[in-house]
Design a protein around this motif. Structure first.
Motif, PDB file in Angstrom:
ATOM      1  N   LYS A  34     -45.161  42.810 -43.686  1.00 58.61           N
ATOM      2  CA  LYS A  34     -46.477  42.183 -43.878  1.00 58.61           C
ATOM      3  C   LYS A  34     -47.390  43.030 -44.761  1.00 58.61           C
ATOM      4  CE  LYS A  34     -48.510  40.701 -40.200  1.00 58.61           C
ATOM      5  NZ  LYS A  34     -49.014  40.670 -38.810  1.00 58.61           N
ATOM      6  N   GLY A  35     -47.159  44.339 -44.792  1.00 59.00           N
ATOM      7  CA  GLY A  35     -48.025  45.227 -45.563  1.00 59.00           C
ATOM      8  C   GLY A  35     -47.471  45.578 -46.928  1.00 59.00           C
ATOM      9  N   PRO A  36     -46.862  46.750 -47.065  1.00 61.52           N
ATOM     10  CA  PRO A  36     -46.421  47.226 -48.384  1.00 61.52           C
ATOM     11  C   PRO A  36     -45.482  46.270 -49.125  1.00 61.52           C
ATOM     12  CG  PRO A  36     -46.302  48.983 -46.749  1.00 61.52           C
ATOM     13  CD  PRO A  36     -46.597  47.736 -45.996  1.00 61.52           C
ATOM     14  N   TYR A  37     -44.544  45.638 -48.385  1.00 58.66           N
ATOM     15  CA  TYR A  37     -43.555  44.804 -49.076  1.00 58.66           C
ATOM     16  C   TYR A  37     -44.197  43.566 -49.712  1.00 58.66           C
ATOM     17  CZ  TYR A  37     -39.581  41.795 -49.984  1.00 58.66           C
ATOM     18  OH  TYR A  37     -38.673  40.958 -50.612  1.00 58.66           O
ATOM     19  N   ASP A  87     -32.273  43.308 -33.216  1.00 61.06           N
ATOM     20  CA  ASP A  87     -31.274  43.620 -34.246  1.00 61.06           C
ATOM     21  C   ASP A  87     -31.135  42.461 -35.231  1.00 61.06           C
ATOM     22  OD1 ASP A  87     -30.814  46.067 -33.108  1.00 61.06           O
ATOM     23  OD2 ASP A  87     -29.012  45.466 -32.025  1.00 61.06           O
ATOM     24  N   HIS A  88     -31.156  41.243 -34.713  1.00 61.05           N
ATOM     25  CA  HIS A  88     -31.063  40.068 -35.594  1.00 61.05           C
ATOM     26  C   HIS A  88     -32.265  40.000 -36.535  1.00 61.05           C
ATOM     27  CE1 HIS A  88     -29.940  35.940 -36.731  1.00 61.05           C
ATOM     28  NE2 HIS A  88     -31.240  35.696 -36.717  1.00 61.05           N
ATOM     29  N   PHE A  89     -33.447  40.240 -36.006  1.00 61.59           N
ATOM     30  CA  PHE A  89     -34.664  40.204 -36.824  1.00 61.59           C
ATOM     31  C   PHE A  89     -34.625  41.291 -37.895  1.00 61.59           C
ATOM     32  CE2 PHE A  89     -39.006  41.835 -37.514  1.00 61.59           C
ATOM     33  CZ  PHE A  89     -39.578  40.706 -38.087  1.00 61.59           C
ATOM     34  N   LYS A  90     -34.184  42.484 -37.528  1.00 65.30           N
ATOM     35  CA  LYS A  90     -34.148  43.596 -38.486  1.00 65.30           C
ATOM     36  C   LYS A  90     -33.128  43.337 -39.598  1.00 65.30           C
ATOM     37  CE  LYS A  90     -33.566  46.727 -35.284  1.00 65.30           C
ATOM     38  NZ  LYS A  90     -33.340  48.061 -34.657  1.00 65.30           N
ATOM     39  N   ARG A  91     -31.978  42.763 -39.242  1.00 64.77           N
ATOM     40  CA  ARG A  91     -30.994  42.440 -40.271  1.00 64.77           C
ATOM     41  C   ARG A  91     -31.546  41.416 -41.266  1.00 64.77           C
ATOM     42  NH1 ARG A  91     -27.300  42.551 -35.926  1.00 64.77           N
ATOM     43  NH2 ARG A  91     -27.440  40.286 -35.741  1.00 64.77           N
ATOM     44  N   SER A  92     -32.240  40.408 -40.751  1.00 67.99           N
ATOM     45  CA  SER A  92     -32.797  39.366 -41.621  1.00 67.99           C
ATOM     46  C   SER A  92     -33.841  39.943 -42.567  1.00 67.99           C
ATOM     47  CB  SER A  92     -33.416  38.248 -40.765  1.00 67.99           C
ATOM     48  OG  SER A  92     -32.444  37.627 -39.961  1.00 67.99           O
ATOM     49  N   MET A  93     -34.765  40.737 -42.031  1.00 72.47           N
ATOM     50  CA  MET A  93     -35.827  41.292 -42.868  1.00 72.47           C
ATOM     51  C   MET A  93     -35.286  42.306 -43.870  1.00 72.47           C
ATOM     52  SD  MET A  93     -38.630  39.736 -42.086  1.00 72.47           S
ATOM     53  CE  MET A  93     -37.601  38.253 -41.870  1.00 72.47           C
ATOM     54  N   ASN A  94     -34.339  43.134 -43.443  1.00 68.98           N
ATOM     55  CA  ASN A  94     -33.765  44.119 -44.365  1.00 68.98           C
ATOM     56  C   ASN A  94     -32.998  43.435 -45.496  1.00 68.98           C
ATOM     57  OD1 ASN A  94     -34.694  46.526 -43.170  1.00 68.98           O
ATOM     58  ND2 ASN A  94     -33.064  46.477 -41.636  1.00 68.98           N
ATOM     59  N   ARG A  95     -32.326  42.345 -45.181  1.00 67.44           N
ATOM     60  CA  ARG A  95     -31.613  41.607 -46.226  1.00 67.44           C
ATOM     61  C   ARG A  95     -32.587  41.087 -47.278  1.00 67.44           C
ATOM     62  NH1 ARG A  95     -30.858  36.465 -47.529  1.00 67.44           N
ATOM     63  NH2 ARG A  95     -32.106  35.800 -45.733  1.00 67.44           N
ATOM     64  N   ILE A  96     -33.733  40.573 -46.829  1.00 66.02           N
ATOM     65  CA  ILE A  96     -34.732  40.052 -47.759  1.00 66.02           C
ATOM     66  C   ILE A  96     -35.312  41.177 -48.608  1.00 66.02           C
ATOM     67  CG2 ILE A  96     -37.026  38.995 -47.887  1.00 66.02           C
ATOM     68  CD1 ILE A  96     -36.257  37.316 -45.456  1.00 66.02           C
ATOM     69  N   MET A  97     -35.609  42.307 -47.973  1.00 68.70           N
ATOM     70  CA  MET A  97     -36.225  43.409 -48.693  1.00 68.70           C
ATOM     71  C   MET A  97     -35.261  44.066 -49.682  1.00 68.70           C
ATOM     72  SD  MET A  97     -38.321  45.059 -45.459  1.00 68.70           S
ATOM     73  CE  MET A  97     -39.036  46.416 -46.387  1.00 68.70           C
ATOM     74  N   GLU A  98     -33.963  43.994 -49.409  1.00 73.83           N
ATOM     75  CA  GLU A  98     -32.983  44.626 -50.295  1.00 73.83           C
ATOM     76  C   GLU A  98     -32.667  43.765 -51.508  1.00 73.83           C
ATOM     77  OE1 GLU A  98     -29.726  45.342 -47.741  1.00 73.83           O
ATOM     78  OE2 GLU A  98     -30.679  47.027 -46.676  1.00 73.83           O
ATOM     79  N   GLN A 100     -33.811  40.981 -54.640  1.00 72.29           N
ATOM     80  CA  GLN A 100     -34.951  40.817 -55.552  1.00 72.29           C
ATOM     81  C   GLN A 100     -35.468  39.375 -55.518  1.00 72.29           C
ATOM     82  OE1 GLN A 100     -36.297  43.453 -57.071  1.00 72.29           O
ATOM     83  NE2 GLN A 100     -34.736  44.678 -56.020  1.00 72.29           N
ATOM     84  N   PHE A 101     -35.981  38.990 -54.336  1.00 70.65           N
ATOM     85  CA  PHE A 101     -36.549  37.651 -54.219  1.00 70.65           C
ATOM     86  C   PHE A 101     -38.002  37.672 -54.692  1.00 70.65           C
ATOM     87  CE2 PHE A 101     -33.444  37.444 -50.520  1.00 70.65           C
ATOM     88  CZ  PHE A 101     -32.487  36.775 -51.261  1.00 70.65           C
ATOM     89  N   ASP A 102     -38.398  36.623 -55.373  1.00 66.70           N
ATOM     90  CA  ASP A 102     -39.775  36.531 -55.872  1.00 66.70           C
ATOM     91  C   ASP A 102     -40.303  35.118 -55.652  1.00 66.70           C
ATOM     92  OD1 ASP A 102     -40.208  39.184 -57.055  1.00 66.70           O
ATOM     93  OD2 ASP A 102     -38.611  38.593 -58.436  1.00 66.70           O
ATOM     94  N   GLY A 103     -41.627  35.019 -55.571  1.00 71.88           N
ATOM     95  CA  GLY A 103     -42.310  33.739 -55.559  1.00 71.88           C
ATOM     96  C   GLY A 103     -41.792  32.765 -54.531  1.00 71.88           C
ATOM     97  N   GLY A 104     -41.434  31.568 -55.024  1.00 73.24           N
ATOM     98  CA  GLY A 104     -40.983  30.508 -54.134  1.00 73.24           C
ATOM     99  C   GLY A 104     -39.705  30.849 -53.405  1.00 73.24           C
TER     100      GLY A 104
END
Length: 339
Positions: A34-37, A87-98, A100-104
């Motif tokens: 919610k913050g830096p990313y 663990d499921h939540f962390k895997r999902s968020m880490n996948r998104i952060m790793e 290069q998704f942008d915008g929509g």
């Protein structure tokens, strides 16, 4: 369940938080997303950034607003289920952060991940609820965590500590194995030990106290025939379950074979009537392979011999044909000379 009547009102008064908020690791990652990313990825898209932050917050808190009905949600969670959810939540968020998704695309990925988180939460809660009072006998303790306050509470399901008697026939000189593990034992909260006794004249003579649920005695003999008892004890020494065994040691070759119980069935996970397994079925695999290989080799050799013989026959025919032609030429030459 009647205990919910007393448990839920107390925890609901503390306010809605969401089960996942009871995991510090998950909440730490949520704040990072919610913050830096999001601030970095959507720096020029203020509206979309604000929408995603609100969506993340409301989705996590919304986990505690699921329907409280059988098989879906009960307002509580245990430590194991919470860890799986985190663990499921962390895997999902880490996948998104790793990636290069942008915008929509970023918006769609986060939205889909939150929907998947809700579906996973409901599946985990259904499995968690199936553990409640799954003991058909004995006393079972659960450690519940409120999804509203994250406070813990121990609840006990009591169904009488006696869990029946098992008859066990063992051949002489075979191993005697007493196993009193019940399926629900692994879900019981708190430390536990197993105490084994031999019953002599209605009195318990303790044999051992161990963390293992089974007792093995090598090379049983006629003196081992008798009654035995196993108790699962809490850390305070309270009996949570008790199983009796009536053991009969029989001469070798006198045992009747019975199928072993499936380990997931309710009841003690015991050896069969004897620890010796029935004679294995004959395995013809090796002979089949040998026969197939030998047959194939025979065919190859036979084909080679047939080909070799055929070639010899052709050579003999050609040689005979050449000789006949030579005789005819010689005869014609003789006739011309006579003329």
């Amino acid at each position: 369940m009647s205990w919910l009547v007393f448990w839920l009102p107390a925890v609901i008064m503390t306010g809605s938080r969401g089960c996942l908020k009871c995991s510090p690791e998950a909440m730490g990652l949520l704040e990072e997303v919610k913050g830096p990313y999001l601030d970095g990825k959507l720096r020029g898209d203020t509206e979309r950034r604000s929408t995603l932050k609100n969506l993340l917050t409301t989705s996590i808190e919304g986990l505690s607003s699921q329907p409280m009905k059988k098989g879906i949600y009960m307002g509580v969670i245990d430590e194991t289920t919470l860890q799986l959810l985190a663990d499921h939540f962390k895997r999902s968020m880490n996948r998104i952060m790793e990636n290069q998704f942008d915008g929509g695309q970023l918006f769609n990925e986060i939205t889909w991940s939150l929907q998947d988180l809700l579906a996973t939460f409901q599946k985990l809660q259904k499995k968690f609820q199936n553990v409640y009072c799954s003991n058909s006998c004995g006393k079972m303790d659960y450690l519940f965590m409120s999804c509203f306050s994250c406070n813990t509470h121990v609840y006990s399901c009591w169904k009488g500590f006696r869990c029946g008697e098992r008859k066990l026939n063992v051949e002489a000189d075979e191993d005697l194995v007493l196993d009193c593990a019940l399926r629900w034992h692994r879900y019981n909260h708190g430390a536990r030990t197993y105490a084994f006794y031999r019953i002599v004249g209605d009195k318990e003579q303790q044999m051992t106290n161990t963390m293992d649920s089974f007792l093995m005695k090598k090379e049983a003999n006629a003196n081992d025939t008798g009654r035995y008892r196993c108790k699962m004890l809490s850390s305070s020494g309270e009996t949570y379950s008790q199983i009796d065994f009536q053991v009969t040691v029989v001469p070798s070759g006198k045992t009747t074979w019975f199928p072993r119980p499936h380990p997931t069935l309710e009841g003690p996970i015991m050896m069969g009537v004897s620890s010796r397994a029935p004679p294995p079925e004959p395995d013809w695999t090796v002979w089949i392979v040998i026969g197939s290989t030998g047959g194939l080799l025979f065919i190859i050799v036979g084909a080679f011999l047939w080909y070799y013989r055929r070639q010899n026959e052709k050579e003999e025919e050609e040689e005979e044909s050449g000789n006949d032609k030579g005789d005819e030429d010689e005869s014609e030459s003789s006739e011309q000379a006579e003329k």
